[in-house]
Motif scaffolding. Sequence first.
Motif, PDB file in Angstrom:
ATOM      1  N   ASP A 114       0.818  -1.210   0.000  1.00 43.55           N
ATOM      2  CA  ASP A 114       0.000   0.000   0.000  1.00 43.55           C
ATOM      3  C   ASP A 114       0.852   1.259   0.000  1.00 43.55           C
ATOM      4  N   CYS A 115       2.116   1.126   0.227  1.00 43.42           N
ATOM      5  CA  CYS A 115       2.992   2.301   0.350  1.00 43.42           C
ATOM      6  C   CYS A 115       3.791   2.579  -0.915  1.00 43.42           C
ATOM      7  N   THR A 116       3.428   1.941  -2.012  1.00 41.05           N
ATOM      8  CA  THR A 116       4.081   2.239  -3.290  1.00 41.05           C
ATOM      9  C   THR A 116       3.029   2.480  -4.356  1.00 41.05           C
ATOM     10  N   ASP A 117       3.365   3.352  -5.298  1.00 40.11           N
ATOM     11  CA  ASP A 117       2.555   3.552  -6.497  1.00 40.11           C
ATOM     12  C   ASP A 117       3.149   2.679  -7.593  1.00 40.11           C
ATOM     13  N   ASP A 118       2.353   1.761  -8.114  1.00 35.08           N
ATOM     14  CA  ASP A 118       2.843   0.798  -9.091  1.00 35.08           C
ATOM     15  C   ASP A 118       2.505   1.263 -10.500  1.00 35.08           C
ATOM     16  N   SER A 119       3.498   1.237 -11.374  1.00 31.73           N
ATOM     17  CA  SER A 119       3.309   1.622 -12.765  1.00 31.73           C
ATOM     18  C   SER A 119       4.253   0.788 -13.621  1.00 31.73           C
ATOM     19  N   CYS A 120       4.211   1.022 -14.912  1.00 32.71           N
ATOM     20  CA  CYS A 120       5.060   0.229 -15.814  1.00 32.71           C
ATOM     21  C   CYS A 120       5.697   1.132 -16.853  1.00 32.71           C
ATOM     22  N   ASN A 121       6.996   0.935 -17.066  1.00 31.89           N
ATOM     23  CA  ASN A 121       7.749   1.652 -18.088  1.00 31.89           C
ATOM     24  C   ASN A 121       8.003   0.681 -19.242  1.00 31.89           C
ATOM     25  N   PRO A 122       7.525   0.996 -20.453  1.00 27.91           N
ATOM     26  CA  PRO A 122       7.689   0.056 -21.574  1.00 27.91           C
ATOM     27  C   PRO A 122       9.135  -0.388 -21.795  1.00 27.91           C
ATOM     28  N   ALA A 123      10.088   0.476 -21.419  1.00 33.87           N
ATOM     29  CA  ALA A 123      11.486   0.139 -21.659  1.00 33.87           C
ATOM     30  C   ALA A 123      12.087  -0.700 -20.530  1.00 33.87           C
ATOM     31  N   SER A 124      11.706  -0.381 -19.274  1.00 35.11           N
ATOM     32  CA  SER A 124      12.356  -1.049 -18.145  1.00 35.11           C
ATOM     33  C   SER A 124      11.449  -1.994 -17.362  1.00 35.11           C
ATOM     34  N   GLY A 125      10.143  -1.885 -17.555  1.00 38.85           N
ATOM     35  CA  GLY A 125       9.227  -2.779 -16.859  1.00 38.85           C
ATOM     36  C   GLY A 125       8.598  -2.126 -15.646  1.00 38.85           C
ATOM     37  N   CYS A 126       8.239  -2.933 -14.644  1.00 38.37           N
ATOM     38  CA  CYS A 126       7.521  -2.452 -13.473  1.00 38.37           C
ATOM     39  C   CYS A 126       8.336  -1.427 -12.678  1.00 38.37           C
ATOM     40  N   VAL A 127       7.645  -0.400 -12.229  1.00 38.88           N
ATOM     41  CA  VAL A 127       8.254   0.648 -11.419  1.00 38.88           C
ATOM     42  C   VAL A 127       7.426   0.790 -10.144  1.00 38.88           C
ATOM     43  N   HIS A 128       8.084   0.773  -8.991  1.00 38.44           N
ATOM     44  CA  HIS A 128       7.406   0.890  -7.696  1.00 38.44           C
ATOM     45  C   HIS A 128       7.964   2.130  -6.986  1.00 38.44           C
ATOM     46  N   THR A 129       7.169   3.183  -6.971  1.00 36.65           N
ATOM     47  CA  THR A 129       7.592   4.457  -6.382  1.00 36.65           C
ATOM     48  C   THR A 129       6.921   4.646  -5.027  1.00 36.65           C
ATOM     49  N   ASP A 130       7.706   5.081  -4.043  1.00 35.46           N
ATOM     50  CA  ASP A 130       7.120   5.331  -2.721  1.00 35.46           C
ATOM     51  C   ASP A 130       5.969   6.320  -2.853  1.00 35.46           C
ATOM     52  N   VAL A 131       4.838   5.985  -2.233  1.00 38.31           N
ATOM     53  CA  VAL A 131       3.658   6.829  -2.324  1.00 38.31           C
ATOM     54  C   VAL A 131       3.897   8.143  -1.569  1.00 38.31           C
ATOM     55  N   ASN A 132       3.392   9.229  -2.126  1.00 37.01           N
ATOM     56  CA  ASN A 132       3.527  10.544  -1.504  1.00 37.01           C
ATOM     57  C   ASN A 132       2.341  10.763  -0.574  1.00 37.01           C
ATOM     58  N   CYS A 133       2.578  10.689   0.726  1.00 39.97           N
ATOM     59  CA  CYS A 133       1.502  10.813   1.714  1.00 39.97           C
ATOM     60  C   CYS A 133       1.335  12.243   2.228  1.00 39.97           C
ATOM     61  N   PHE A 134       2.037  13.190   1.650  1.00 42.08           N
ATOM     62  CA  PHE A 134       1.948  14.565   2.148  1.00 42.08           C
ATOM     63  C   PHE A 134       0.523  15.076   2.081  1.00 42.08           C
ATOM     64  N   TYR A 135       0.040  15.676   3.192  1.00 45.97           N
ATOM     65  CA  TYR A 135      -1.319  16.229   3.246  1.00 45.97           C
ATOM     66  C   TYR A 135      -1.262  17.751   3.353  1.00 45.97           C
ATOM     67  N   ASP A 136      -0.670  18.242   4.436  1.00 44.13           N
ATOM     68  CA  ASP A 136      -0.440  19.674   4.584  1.00 44.13           C
ATOM     69  C   ASP A 136       0.629  19.878   5.656  1.00 44.13           C
ATOM     70  N   LEU A 137       0.965  21.144   5.927  1.00 43.36           N
ATOM     71  CA  LEU A 137       2.056  21.454   6.848  1.00 43.36           C
ATOM     72  C   LEU A 137       1.682  21.234   8.311  1.00 43.36           C
ATOM     73  N   CYS A 138       0.432  20.862   8.551  1.00 45.45           N
ATOM     74  CA  CYS A 138      -0.007  20.626   9.933  1.00 45.45           C
ATOM     75  C   CYS A 138      -0.050  19.139  10.266  1.00 45.45           C
ATOM     76  N   HIS A 139       0.397  18.301   9.360  1.00 47.13           N
ATOM     77  CA  HIS A 139       0.376  16.861   9.601  1.00 47.13           C
ATOM     78  C   HIS A 139       1.725  16.245   9.226  1.00 47.13           C
ATOM     79  N   THR A 140       2.094  15.210   9.967  1.00 52.26           N
ATOM     80  CA  THR A 140       3.298  14.443   9.650  1.00 52.26           C
ATOM     81  C   THR A 140       2.885  13.232   8.819  1.00 52.26           C
ATOM     82  N   PRO A 141       3.339  13.169   7.531  1.00 54.54           N
ATOM     83  CA  PRO A 141       2.914  12.050   6.684  1.00 54.54           C
ATOM     84  C   PRO A 141       3.718  10.782   6.966  1.00 54.54           C
ATOM     85  N   SER A 142       3.051   9.657   6.889  1.00 55.92           N
ATOM     86  CA  SER A 142       3.716   8.361   7.009  1.00 55.92           C
ATOM     87  C   SER A 142       2.861   7.335   6.285  1.00 55.92           C
ATOM     88  N   CYS A 143       3.430   6.171   6.062  1.00 57.37           N
ATOM     89  CA  CYS A 143       2.696   5.119   5.373  1.00 57.37           C
ATOM     90  C   CYS A 143       2.844   3.819   6.152  1.00 57.37           C
TER      91      CYS A 143
END
Length: 377
Positions: A169-198
């Motif tokens: 649940d903590c990665t955004d899954d996508s695919c690059n035609p050249a390199s294949g699957c890409v798993h990027t850490d999800v951006n949980c930022f909400y605003d400056l009044c909250h500490t984001p975590s996953c």
Amino acid sequence: EQPADRPHSVTTATMSLLGLATLLVIAAHVVLAQDGAHVELDEHGNLLISSEPGKTVFVNGINVLSLMERLDALEWAAASTSAVTATMTSTSTAATMTATAASTATTSTASMSTSTATTSTTTTTTTTTTSTPICTAEQCVSNSSCLTGRCHSTLGCQYDPVDCNDGNDCTDDSCNPASGCVHTDVNCFYDLCHTPSCMPGVGCVNTNISCDDGNPCTTDSCDPGKGCQNEPTNCTVADQCLVGSCDPISGCVTALVNCDDGNDCTVDSCNATTGCVHTDVDCFYDICHTPSCVPGIGCVNTNITCDDHNICTIDSCDPAKGGCQHIPKCDDGKPCTTDSCSNAGVCSNVEIDCDDGNYCTADVCIFGTCRNYNVCD
């Protein structure tokens, strides 16, 4: 000999007569006409059957070749190949008959010319049909790392998307035609009044940040666009006679307003609504004094002047008697004397004369009043 650009032979027939090719053209045309196919011979004697430009089946005395590279033509190719095979099988007997007739005619002519009986042997080639797969696994290999190719027995090459879901649940899954699957850490930022975590199994969790600076003299809050705000605490109170301030330990405290204007001639006080009031000091002492106020000193009471400029009076001031008193200077305090004062201030105290000239009376002065008592009775 097969052309180099025709790698797959689905049917091969060996024919010796150009007439057989003509018969094959006619037969194929009849069979395929109902499917809207176009049939013709090219300059090399190849039979060309096509459903649309660029999709052609070649038929000649050597082979039938299917060249299809796109998925949307495979179904038609299978139908066309079946139709051509059926046509070639149905015309096999005709070809044999034609070849036999030609051979008999040749033998008869030779016998008449040479008077020699010649036996002719006619050989008929039987058409053999071979089933060839419409694609192979190697042909269906995808150029994209995001697709998996496979060969379908009737549909040809099929391409399925690669499953890039890593179950996290903590990665955004996508695919690059050249390199294949890409798993990027999800951006949980909400605003400056909250500490984001996953959290695995939960996803993004935004926790309120603490803006408490530990200072009792600030009001702590958080602005989503600016972050923590620590503004000085407003300790102002409604009572105008109290002044609010902030103690680093206790927080807001109040104290009396100092209304002292430093003027000895004013009385300083405070009104809760209007604040400090400065009233002129009342220096009155008594009627025998003139009040006044001197800055830096305060009230000064000066004796009033009771001098009536009369040399024959004694001037004084008695608050109890109403102020200035003017007592005759020559008053001897005796009621039976007549007091007088000259212009020079010389006193004269003469007894009152009560003699009435009557020898039968006794003349006396009592408390300033003459009494004449009869003494002759």
